[in-house]
Design a protein around this motif. Structure first.
Motif, PDB file in Angstrom:
ATOM      1  N   ALA A 333       0.826  -1.205   0.000  1.00 15.08           N
ATOM      2  CA  ALA A 333       0.000   0.000   0.000  1.00 15.08           C
ATOM      3  C   ALA A 333       0.862   1.257   0.000  1.00 15.08           C
ATOM      4  O   ALA A 333       0.485   2.282  -0.580  1.00 15.08           O
ATOM      5  N   ASP A 334       2.035   1.183   0.602  1.00 13.21           N
ATOM      6  CA  ASP A 334       2.902   2.359   0.707  1.00 13.21           C
ATOM      7  C   ASP A 334       3.521   2.760  -0.627  1.00 13.21           C
ATOM      8  O   ASP A 334       3.730   3.942  -0.889  1.00 13.21           O
ATOM      9  N   ASN A 335       3.855   1.784  -1.490  1.00 10.61           N
ATOM     10  CA  ASN A 335       4.512   2.135  -2.756  1.00 10.61           C
ATOM     11  C   ASN A 335       3.631   1.901  -3.977  1.00 10.61           C
ATOM     12  O   ASN A 335       4.077   2.050  -5.110  1.00 10.61           O
ATOM     13  N   HIS A 336       2.371   1.533  -3.753  1.00 12.60           N
ATOM     14  CA  HIS A 336       1.483   1.186  -4.862  1.00 12.60           C
ATOM     15  C   HIS A 336       1.335   2.322  -5.868  1.00 12.60           C
ATOM     16  O   HIS A 336       1.260   2.086  -7.079  1.00 12.60           O
ATOM     17  N   LYS A 337       1.304   3.543  -5.398  1.00 13.95           N
ATOM     18  CA  LYS A 337       1.101   4.680  -6.313  1.00 13.95           C
ATOM     19  C   LYS A 337       2.264   4.847  -7.282  1.00 13.95           C
ATOM     20  O   LYS A 337       2.108   5.469  -8.340  1.00 13.95           O
ATOM     21  N   ASP A 338       3.416   4.290  -6.951  1.00 17.05           N
ATOM     22  CA  ASP A 338       4.595   4.411  -7.822  1.00 17.05           C
ATOM     23  C   ASP A 338       4.782   3.181  -8.720  1.00 17.05           C
ATOM     24  O   ASP A 338       5.731   3.135  -9.503  1.00 17.05           O
ATOM     25  N   PHE A 339       3.877   2.218  -8.640  1.00 15.43           N
ATOM     26  CA  PHE A 339       4.003   0.962  -9.377  1.00 15.43           C
ATOM     27  C   PHE A 339       3.537   1.137 -10.824  1.00 15.43           C
ATOM     28  O   PHE A 339       2.418   1.566 -11.084  1.00 15.43           O
ATOM     29  N   ASP A 340       4.417   0.784 -11.774  1.00 17.62           N
ATOM     30  CA  ASP A 340       4.078   0.824 -13.198  1.00 17.62           C
ATOM     31  C   ASP A 340       3.533  -0.542 -13.592  1.00 17.62           C
ATOM     32  O   ASP A 340       4.283  -1.501 -13.784  1.00 17.62           O
ATOM     33  N   SER A 341       2.227  -0.643 -13.726  1.00 20.59           N
ATOM     34  CA  SER A 341       1.582  -1.935 -13.939  1.00 20.59           C
ATOM     35  C   SER A 341       1.777  -2.487 -15.345  1.00 20.59           C
ATOM     36  O   SER A 341       1.468  -3.658 -15.599  1.00 20.59           O
ATOM     37  N   SER A 342       2.289  -1.703 -16.289  1.00 22.72           N
ATOM     38  CA  SER A 342       2.419  -2.178 -17.668  1.00 22.72           C
ATOM     39  C   SER A 342       3.406  -3.332 -17.796  1.00 22.72           C
ATOM     40  O   SER A 342       3.369  -4.083 -18.770  1.00 22.72           O
ATOM     41  N   SER A 343       4.289  -3.500 -16.829  1.00 27.18           N
ATOM     42  CA  SER A 343       5.243  -4.611 -16.845  1.00 27.18           C
ATOM     43  C   SER A 343       4.607  -5.914 -16.387  1.00 27.18           C
ATOM     44  O   SER A 343       5.163  -6.995 -16.613  1.00 27.18           O
ATOM     45  N   THR A 344       3.445  -5.815 -15.769  1.00 27.97           N
ATOM     46  CA  THR A 344       2.882  -6.932 -15.022  1.00 27.97           C
ATOM     47  C   THR A 344       1.479  -7.320 -15.460  1.00 27.97           C
ATOM     48  O   THR A 344       1.129  -8.501 -15.474  1.00 27.97           O
ATOM     49  N   LEU A 345       0.667  -6.335 -15.830  1.00 27.87           N
ATOM     50  CA  LEU A 345      -0.745  -6.575 -16.106  1.00 27.87           C
ATOM     51  C   LEU A 345      -1.087  -6.248 -17.551  1.00 27.87           C
ATOM     52  O   LEU A 345      -0.567  -5.292 -18.122  1.00 27.87           O
ATOM     53  N   ALA A 346      -1.966  -7.042 -18.139  1.00 26.52           N
ATOM     54  CA  ALA A 346      -2.502  -6.716 -19.453  1.00 26.52           C
ATOM     55  C   ALA A 346      -3.366  -5.460 -19.332  1.00 26.52           C
ATOM     56  O   ALA A 346      -3.931  -5.190 -18.276  1.00 26.52           O
ATOM     57  N   PRO A 347      -3.469  -4.667 -20.397  1.00 26.12           N
ATOM     58  CA  PRO A 347      -4.295  -3.462 -20.338  1.00 26.12           C
ATOM     59  C   PRO A 347      -5.760  -3.805 -20.053  1.00 26.12           C
ATOM     60  O   PRO A 347      -6.236  -4.895 -20.387  1.00 26.12           O
ATOM     61  N   ALA A 348      -6.470  -2.879 -19.455  1.00 28.27           N
ATOM     62  CA  ALA A 348      -7.894  -3.067 -19.197  1.00 28.27           C
ATOM     63  C   ALA A 348      -8.621  -3.358 -20.506  1.00 28.27           C
ATOM     64  O   ALA A 348      -8.380  -2.710 -21.523  1.00 28.27           O
ATOM     65  N   GLY A 349      -9.480  -4.352 -20.504  1.00 24.96           N
ATOM     66  CA  GLY A 349     -10.241  -4.701 -21.689  1.00 24.96           C
ATOM     67  C   GLY A 349      -9.547  -5.656 -22.631  1.00 24.96           C
ATOM     68  O   GLY A 349     -10.128  -6.061 -23.644  1.00 24.96           O
ATOM     69  N   PHE A 350      -8.306  -6.036 -22.317  1.00 26.33           N
ATOM     70  CA  PHE A 350      -7.579  -6.963 -23.192  1.00 26.33           C
ATOM     71  C   PHE A 350      -8.213  -8.349 -23.137  1.00 26.33           C
ATOM     72  O   PHE A 350      -8.520  -8.863 -22.057  1.00 26.33           O
ATOM     73  N   SER A 351      -8.405  -8.955 -24.287  1.00 31.13           N
ATOM     74  CA  SER A 351      -8.947 -10.311 -24.380  1.00 31.13           C
ATOM     75  C   SER A 351      -7.853 -11.265 -24.862  1.00 31.13           C
ATOM     76  O   SER A 351      -6.930 -10.848 -25.569  1.00 31.13           O
ATOM     77  N   PRO A 352      -7.946 -12.553 -24.505  1.00 29.34           N
ATOM     78  CA  PRO A 352      -6.897 -13.514 -24.882  1.00 29.34           C
ATOM     79  C   PRO A 352      -6.656 -13.549 -26.399  1.00 29.34           C
ATOM     80  O   PRO A 352      -7.592 -13.572 -27.184  1.00 29.34           O
ATOM     81  N   VAL A 353      -5.385 -13.559 -26.769  1.00 33.38           N
ATOM     82  CA  VAL A 353      -4.980 -13.643 -28.174  1.00 33.38           C
ATOM     83  C   VAL A 353      -4.373 -15.019 -28.414  1.00 33.38           C
ATOM     84  O   VAL A 353      -3.384 -15.388 -27.791  1.00 33.38           O
ATOM     85  N   PHE A 354      -5.002 -15.781 -29.295  1.00 38.34           N
ATOM     86  CA  PHE A 354      -4.540 -17.131 -29.578  1.00 38.34           C
ATOM     87  C   PHE A 354      -3.773 -17.241 -30.893  1.00 38.34           C
ATOM     88  O   PHE A 354      -3.088 -18.244 -31.118  1.00 38.34           O
ATOM     89  N   ARG A 355      -3.870 -16.234 -31.730  1.00 35.78           N
ATOM     90  CA  ARG A 355      -3.183 -16.288 -33.026  1.00 35.78           C
ATOM     91  C   ARG A 355      -2.737 -14.907 -33.451  1.00 35.78           C
ATOM     92  O   ARG A 355      -3.511 -13.953 -33.391  1.00 35.78           O
ATOM     93  N   VAL A 356      -1.467 -14.788 -33.830  1.00 34.87           N
ATOM     94  CA  VAL A 356      -0.937 -13.566 -34.432  1.00 34.87           C
ATOM     95  C   VAL A 356      -0.393 -13.939 -35.801  1.00 34.87           C
ATOM     96  O   VAL A 356       0.423 -14.849 -35.918  1.00 34.87           O
ATOM     97  N   ASP A 357      -0.854 -13.246 -36.845  1.00 36.70           N
ATOM     98  CA  ASP A 357      -0.386 -13.485 -38.218  1.00 36.70           C
ATOM     99  C   ASP A 357       0.237 -12.219 -38.768  1.00 36.70           C
ATOM    100  O   ASP A 357      -0.271 -11.131 -38.514  1.00 36.70           O
TER     101      ASP A 357
END
Length: 357
Positions: A333-357
């Motif tokens: 809780a003390d350092n949460h505001k400084d946490f960059d979630s892009s290294s850890t969490l998929a963006p909000a609304g992201f759906s599973p990707v099973f194929r990239v062409d």
């Protein structure tokens, strides 16, 4: 480059242009640790800035195998591998076995992927030892195999993109041990390391137990189980019935997420602390709301990105790091505001990707 997306609960395939745009965002250089000799967590390590290739020279076909897509942790890894495949300009086929009891399914899915023409295979392994024969067979065909996230014991791996889950469990245990050092009032904890037999679980268990040893923390119950929400909820309920005087629930991210509504329903949220030994959006939300005390992050999005880059580098004969993983840190809780979630969490609304062409 088109990224095709299939929702877990729908059979339709759609194009998600937002992910394609995000795949172009520069995520590097990224601070990682490199083990040398590789494939041994006890080896000396150095800190380096990881920089991937700018692009691939051709549209390689990369097979990616996950244990499951039941929780948001693997959704983050999925975002990492899909985004990096899109950025580099290679093809990616993702298969998921359905759970940690489905080793034979994972093996057959990978075999099918290789038979379909995969140039490289990235594996998030269900079992630490159970895929070694398969790895040997694939490597015998001259196909690189990259071990991502979970760890395998095979001596024939091409590269690792993973951290020490022993250290992940250890950091969670250290947080608890520092809160309740030797000589302070004793506290009781129930520990939920995950599915028995998985390499990351055995490592996490050893790390956590070792870290609380000698402190005022007594681990009164250890319960293994699949990382589905239903399975973890049942384990938490059973532990609370068996030990009504618990002070802490500690375990997987799914355990922590499942514990919150259970404790609330029982009216004991203020009596029992909750900790996770890895990070998901639910854990992130729980920390921000004061429902979860702490969790270390191993930057799973970055691990997924690096695994794809390692595969392409090997295929193109470029220099590559054989064993790397992001540096760990604990979010509270003390350092949460400084946490960059892009290294850890998929963006909000992201759906599973099973194929990239």
């Amino acid at each position: 480059m088109t990224i095709r997306v299939r929702h877990l609960l729908a059979a339709s395939v759609v194009t998600l242009s937002a992910v394609g745009a995000q795949a172009e965002d520069a995520w590097y250089p990224y601070a990682v640790e490199s083990w040398d000799p590789p494939f041994d967590m006890a080896s000396p390590r150095t800190s380096i800035d990881y920089v991937p290739l700018e692009s691939a020279s051709q549209d390689w076909e990369i097979c990616v195998s996950f244990p499951h897509m039941k929780d948001a942790y693997w959704l983050g890894v999925n975002y990492g591998v899909a985004s990096e495949a899109g950025r580099l300009g290679v093809n990616m086929q993702l298969v998921e076995a359905g759970g940690y009891t489905e080793l034979n399914t994972q093996i057959s899915q990978i075999e099918d992927c290789v038979a379909a023409g995969a140039h490289a295979v990235v594996i998030g392994a269900i079992s630490y030892d159970g895929l070694n024969n398969l790895v040997s067979e694939i490597r015998g065909q001259g196909i690189p195999v990259i071990d991502v996230i979970n760890g395998m014991s095979s001596g024939e791996l091409s590269a690792n993109s993973l951290v020490s889950f022993g250290e992940m469990g250890g950091k969670t245990g250290e947080f608890l041990a520092m809160t309740h050092p030797a000589g302070s009032d004793p506290v009781k904890a129930a520990w939920f390391p995950g599915p028995a037999g998985a390499g990351w679980v055995e490592a996490g268990n050893a790390g956590f137990i070792g870290a609380v040893e000698g402190s005022a923390v007594e681990v009164v119950d250890t319960r293994y189980g699949d990382t589905g929400k239903e399975a973890q909820s049942a384990l938490v309920e059973d532990a609370l019935e068996t030990h009504p005087d618990l002070d802490y629930i500690v375990g997987t991210a799914v355990t922590a997420e499942a514990a919150i509504p259970i404790l609330r329903a029982r009216g004991i949220s203020d009596q029992i602390g909750v900790l996770s030994y890895y990070f998901t959006p639910g854990v992130d939300q729980g920390i921000s709301r004061g429902q979860i005390l702490a969790a270390p992050t191993d930057s799973p999005v970055i691990q997924g990105r690096i695994a794809i880059d390692q595969a392409v580098r090997i295929l193109e004969g470029a220099d590559y790091e054989k064993h790397v993983g992001p540096a760990l840190y604990v979010v509270t809780a003390d350092n949460h505001k400084d946490f960059d979630s892009s290294s850890t969490l998929a963006p909000a609304g992201f759906s599973p990707v099973f194929r990239v062409d």
